[in-house]
Structure formats: structure tokens, C-alpha cells
Write a protein that holds these residues in place. Structure first.
Motif, short mmCIF file in Angstrom:
data_model
loop_
_atom_site.label_atom_id
_atom_site.label_comp_id
_atom_site.label_asym_id
_atom_site.label_seq_id
_atom_site.Cartn_x
_atom_site.Cartn_y
_atom_site.Cartn_z
N TYR A 473 0.85 -1.19 0.00
CA TYR A 473 0.00 0.00 0.00
C TYR A 473 0.89 1.25 0.00
N HIS A 474 0.36 2.31 -0.61
CA HIS A 474 1.14 3.54 -0.72
C HIS A 474 0.22 4.74 -0.59
N TYR A 475 0.72 5.80 0.07
CA TYR A 475 -0.01 7.05 0.08
C TYR A 475 0.85 8.18 -0.46
N ARG A 476 0.16 9.19 -0.99
CA ARG A 476 0.82 10.45 -1.36
C ARG A 476 0.20 11.55 -0.52
N PHE A 477 1.04 12.28 0.19
CA PHE A 477 0.58 13.29 1.13
C PHE A 477 0.66 14.67 0.47
N ASP A 478 -0.50 15.29 0.27
CA ASP A 478 -0.58 16.54 -0.50
C ASP A 478 -0.85 17.78 0.34
N TRP A 479 -0.96 17.67 1.65
CA TRP A 479 -1.36 18.81 2.48
C TRP A 479 -0.36 19.95 2.35
N ASN A 480 -0.86 21.16 2.03
CA ASN A 480 0.02 22.33 1.86
C ASN A 480 -0.67 23.61 2.33
N GLN A 481 -1.37 23.51 3.46
CA GLN A 481 -2.18 24.62 3.95
C GLN A 481 -1.41 25.57 4.86
N ASP A 487 3.43 28.18 2.08
CA ASP A 487 2.66 27.28 1.22
C ASP A 487 3.33 27.11 -0.13
N GLN A 488 4.07 28.15 -0.58
CA GLN A 488 4.78 28.05 -1.86
C GLN A 488 6.24 27.63 -1.67
N PHE A 510 8.61 22.19 11.95
CA PHE A 510 7.53 22.62 11.06
C PHE A 510 6.48 23.49 11.76
N SER A 511 6.81 24.06 12.91
CA SER A 511 5.82 24.83 13.67
C SER A 511 5.27 26.00 12.88
N TYR A 512 6.04 26.53 11.95
CA TYR A 512 5.56 27.64 11.13
C TYR A 512 4.29 27.30 10.34
N ALA A 513 4.03 26.01 10.16
CA ALA A 513 2.96 25.57 9.27
C ALA A 513 1.60 25.45 9.94
N PHE A 514 1.57 25.37 11.27
CA PHE A 514 0.36 24.93 11.96
C PHE A 514 -0.34 26.10 12.64
N SER A 515 -1.38 26.59 11.99
CA SER A 515 -2.13 27.74 12.48
C SER A 515 -3.47 27.32 13.06
#
Length: 575
Positions: A473-481, A487-488, A510-515
Motif C-alpha cells: 500500500y502507498h499514500y501520497r501526502f498533498d497537504w500544503n495549507q 505554502d509556496q 515545522f511549527s511555522y505551518a500549523f495555524s
């Protein structure tokens, strides 16, 4: 998580990332002897530095659920409290400190102890050159001082410890998750706050283990003068041997912590995933890997020749920096302190150690042939990648505008709920902007993503599929919020799925990412991912009712994403 080499080094590293092609020339007898040597290494008598907390004769596990007896001796851990719902044991030594005469030797099982040892603090990270994912110079934790350790020696040689987390219940025969941190096999440490195993243990109802192992030149060195007739020493794969030894300790002590030794899922990310695949093909860990969860990494080895050439360059660099020592070769390297050796590597840009080495004993000479032969045919695999893995490695292509010191400071102090006026052009050089232009940052990062991560992942899963494995099984993680401009600049960057896997959204790299704005969606996505991991480690499939759809096997991938409020799932067979 790897910290990528720069300049010409990256070209050499990328060129060597695919399978080795030499044939399996090592006789079967050599493998059998190597296995016997590793399993028969003696346990020394009790150490004088044991922390005394009472007599072993007074150990009564029923009275204190964190007071348990391991194969090495009794330990007492921590009750993390009702809000956590977990017990933990931290800094358990599984091998003797690899210092002095034990540097560049196979791990020696730790001497036993009679008195209760406190296992309540994380052990030191292993000696390494400071990078973004290294421990603080102040100890095995993450703080702003990490930036002051960049390109400096951090950690300690005395570092071979592991940590155990489990639900604070009386349940037994729980699945076991054995997690291996990433870091290019050069940096990283098990006390990174992203790897705090409490939430994962509670939510998966599993015993979660995180482990330190020798990294960089201390973990992988194949040089003339090593070995003394011992095939394990001659292999150069000391970090791999550490992991085998730690996995054996977990296998032998799983029931002590309420786990099932016949249900151990070996999970790792980035270089940790490379090590998962290595354990899958190594004859020394055969039978101890019941399930595998390799995230953002595949089966990747270096040849003995390339490892020897690297060792020669290190010896030459050390001699040029220490001409008055009167020593040379491995004798000189052994005489240097760990910190001085790291300084040599950083000065001469030699800290990108070749690993893992296809030596023919610890790791087969042609590991892909072994993988295709069927050794992992019955091991269910849950693999993953992030959509934009390559965006973590802007420094390797000169894309970042600030220095690493300034970029770390900026990201550490950034408030995702009050992002201010920071822009993409503050972080990326003009030639990569706008990010979506042909040849811009998105294109450059996509090339790194495929070359370093998704390509090798395809190779590894395809090899297992050819072997007859029908549980892939495989996943692709796309979260970029992330808040702009991250985000860019980063988006669905390498390793950003780890806070979701462990449900650790506190202070980390990664704390900068979590609002607060993106919290509802990311928490729902984290819960969904952990539910899949729980089902996988229990039953060998990530499928569960909460998905609302079928998770098809490889070569299909389940796309995991969320907006600020809601989960967004999809599927792809892009290869």
C-alpha cells in the motif's frame, strides 16, 4: 530526514542512489557465521554507574506499572498522566557506549544491572554535524539553540538508547511499532519532538519504540584496518548493526512492555525508511520484521568501493589537519575525539557519509535481487511520499536567499497566526520566481522529488511486487495549507507528514505551518492517518471504515489531503 549535501557532493550522491549490481558472492556460510557472532555477543557484568533506585528483589510490576524487568535488568519509567493516557520509558541503553575501543565495532549488548535503573529522560543524540534536524548543543531536544549548532559537532558518542511508549492500560499482546528517525543517516535523534510516541501509542493502542543509532562516519565507515578478521566490523555498517541489536532487544522484551513480539512493524522516514528496507533484506534481522512502514525512502545502498574511496578521503583530510600527530589511516581517526573528527568532515565537506554499504554480510551484495527473491513476500508494506519532497532541499541547489542560520531563526520565531509581511521573495532567490514559471522553484523541486525519493520508492515497491507480495500500500501526502509564503516555499514538503503520523503539532521544525485556521482540517487528517496505521499494524491493511473508500494496492496510491476544515482524499496511479 535528510539534510542534503551541497554542490558537487549531491551529484555523486544522486548518481549512486539506485541499486548496486554486483552479484551475491558471499558464501552462505559467511552469513551464518555473521549471524551467530551477532547473536552470541556476551553480556558483561553489571556496571558501577547503574542508577540505584532500590533492589531488583523489590520489583513488583503489579504495584507500579512503569516498574518492569527487562532482559538486561529492572527499569522504572514515567506515568504520563491521565490526559496523556500513556506510560513511557526513555533512554533505555540497549548496547554499551560505542566509545574508545568500541568505536567502529559492532554494538556490544549492554551489561546487565541488578538495581532499578531510572528510564525517565531521553538519551543523548549520537555525535553529528549540526543541521536543521539535529539536537540542540544543549542536549537531546529542540530549541532555538539548534541554529547555534549548525555545522558544529553536537550530540555524544555514548548514545545507543531507545524509548518505549504504551497506553496506560493493562492490555497485553499489543502491536509494536519500531520507529527509525531520518537524517540522511548523518543526523537526527530519537528525542526530536516530532517523534514523541505518546499520542501514536495511545491512538493506535500499540507499543511505540523510538531508537538512536550511530550516524554519519560513526555509523558507516568501510576502511582498511577495520575488521581484524571480523566480518561484521569489516562491513562498515555499524549503524545498521545498531538497529539490528535494538530490534533484537525489542523482540526479546516486547512482552515486558505489553507488546507482541510476533507483530513488530518497523517504521522509518527518509533515511529511516532506507534503514527499514535494509532490515528487510539483511540476513541478521530476518524474522524480526513482521510489517514495514517506510516513508519517503527506498532500498538504497552504496558499493564497498565507493565507501572505501570515501574513507580514504577522510583519512587524507584528517592527516592534513593533524600533521603533527605522527599517525595516519584508521589509527589517526581512532585517536581523534568525536568532535574533532566531525570538524574535519565539515571543513572538508565530507559529512555526506556513504550508507548503507552492500558489503555481502550485513547487507547483501545485490539487495534488490534478494528483495525480488521473496524474502519480504509475506511482509505487508505501507509506504508513503509527500507530493513536494524536494522543497526541503533548496540549499542543495542554491535556492534559499537567507543563510541557514537566518532561515532557521526566521522559521523558529514565525507566528503562523500572525504571519506579518514575509514574502516568497524574502526566502527564495529571484531566479526561482515566480515559483510556477518554467524552470522555477516548483520545477526544480519536482526534479529533486523524483530523482531522490519517488523513483527509488517505485523501484523498491515494484521489486516486492515482482516477488509475489500482495500486501503493498502507498499514500501520497498533498497537504500544503501553511500560511503564506510557506505554502509556496515548502508546501507538501519532505517530512511534513510526520507531525500528522505522530499527531505532534507543538514546537518542532515545522511549527511555522500549523495555524489555528488550518487546525480543524489537519487534525481530522491526522486522525484518519493514525486510524489507517492502527489497522495496518494490527491487521496488515490500512483500510478502515473512516476512509469512505477503498485503499487499492500498489501501484495505486491513496492521496491524503485536507483544506482548513475538511479531509480531501483521492487516488492516483502516477508513476
Amino acid at each position: 530526514m535528510p539534510a542534503m549535501p551541497s554542490g558537487a557532493v549531491i551529484v555523486r550522491e544522486l548518481a549512486g542512489r539506485r541499486r548496486t549490481t554486483s552479484s551475491l558472492l558471499r558464501p552462505l556460510l559467511g552469513i551464518v557465521v555473521a549471524t551467530a557472532v551477532l547473536t552470541a555477543m556476551p553480556i558483561a557484568p553489571a556496571s558501577a554507574d547503574t542508577v540505584h533506585a532500590g533492589s531488583a528483589n523489590t520489583v513488583h510490576p503489579g504495584k507500579d506499572p512503569t516498574l518492569v524487568r527487562t532482559t538486561l535488568g529492572p527499569i522504572v519509567g514515567r506515568d504520563e498522566g491521565r490526559s496523556s493516557g500513556t506510560y513511557s520509558w526513555r533512554g533505555i541503553p540497549y548496547a554499551e557506549p560505542p566509545v574508545g575501543s568500541l568505536r567502529w565495532r559492532p554494538p556490544k549488548p549492554h551489561r546487565s544491572w541488578a538495581d532499578v535503573r531510572r528510564a525517565q529522560q531521553f538519551g543523548s543524540g549520537c555525535t553529528q554535524p549540526g543541521r536543521f534536524f539535529s539536537p540542540s548543543p544543549n542536549g537531546p531536544f529542540y530549541d532555538l539553540a539548534v541554529r547555534d549548532g549548525l555545522q558544529q559537532p553536537v550530540g555524544e558518542e555514548d548514545c545507543l538508547t531507545l524509548n518505549v511508549f504504551r497506553p496506560s492500560t493493562s492490555k497485553h499482546n499489543l502491536p509494536v511499532v519500531f520507529f527509525i528517525h531520518g537524517g540522511s543517516n548523518v543526523v537526527g535523534y530519537s528525542a526530536d519532538p516530532m517523534y514523541d510516541g505518546r499520542e501514536l501509542a495511545r491512538r493506535t493502542q500499540a507499543v511505540v519504540v523510538t531508537v538512536n543509532y550511530r550516524v554519519g562516519i560513526f555509523g558507516w565507515l568501510s576502511a582498511e584496518g577495520l575488521g581484524d578478521g571480523n566480518s561484521l566490523s569489516a562491513s562498515g555498517n555499524f549503524g545498521t548493526l545498531d538497529l539490528v541489536n535494538a530490534l533484537r532487544f525489542v523482540d526479546q522484551n516486547a512482552r515486558t512492555f505489553g507488546g507482541d513480539p510476533d507483530n513488530i512493524s518497523v517504521m522509518g522516514q527518509s533515511a529511516g525508511a532506507v534503514n527499514v528496507w535494509s532490515l528487510l533484506v539483511s540476513p541478521l534481522s530476518r524474522g524480526m520484521v513482521d510489517k514495514a512502514i517506510p516513508l519517503s525512502g527506498g532500498l538504497s545502498t552504496r558499493t564497498v568501493a565507493s565507501a572505501r574511496a570515501y574513507a580514504d578521503r577522510v583519512m587524507q583530510a584528517a592527516k592534513s589537519d593533524h600533521p603533527s600527530s605522527g599517525k595516519s589511516g584508521i589509527e589517526l581517526l581512532r585517536s581523534l575525539s568525536a568532535d574533532d573528527l566531525v570538524r574535519v568532515l565539515v571543513k572538508h565537506q565530507l559529512d555526506a557519509t556513504p550508507a548503507v554499504i552492500a558489503d555481502g554480510t550485513v547487507i547483501p551484495s545485490d539487495p534488490y535481487a534478494v528483495l525480488e527473491s521473496g524474502v519480504g513476500r509475506d511482509v505487508p508494506v505501507l509506504a508513503g511520499n509527500t507530493l513536494e519532497e524536494g522543497k526541503l532541499f533548496g540549499s542543495s541547489v542554491g535556492a534559499h536567499k537567507p543563510s541557514d542560520y537566518d532561515r532557521f531563526t526566521l522559521q523558529y520565531l514565525f507566528d503562523p497566526d500572525n504571519p506579518g509581511t514575509l514574502t516568497t521573495s524574502d526566502l527564495l532567490k529571484d531566479e526561482y520566481l515566480p515559483v510556477d514559471k518554467p524552470g522555477g522553484w516548483n520545477d526544480a523541486a519536482a526534479a529533486l522529488t523524483d530523482l531522490v525519493f519517488t523513483g527509488i520508492n517505485r523501484d523498491s515497491l515494484d521489486a516486492l511486487a515482482r516477488s509475489g507480495n500482495r500486501s503493498l500500500y502507498h499514500y501520497r501526502f498533498d497537504w500544503n495549507q501553511e500560511p503564506a509564503p510557506f505554502d509556496q516555499v515548502y508546501g507538501a514538503v519532505h517530512a511534513i507528514d510526520l507531525p500528522f503520523v505522530f499527531r505532534n503539532f507543538g514546537r518542532n521544525v515545522f511549527s511555522y505551518a500549523f495555524s489555528q485556521q488550518n487546525q480543524p482540517g489537519r487534525l481530522r487528517l491526522s486522525d484518519l492517518m493514525i486510524a489507517s496505521i492502527r489497522n495496518f499494524v494490527d491487521k496488515g491493511s490500512p483500510q478502515h471504515r473512516g476512509l469512505g473508500r477503498t485503499w487499492n494496492q500498489w501501484p495505486a496510491s491513496l492521496v491524503l489531503d485536507a483544506d482548513d476544515q475538511h479531509i480531501q482524499l483521492g487516488s492516483t496511479t502516477d508513476r
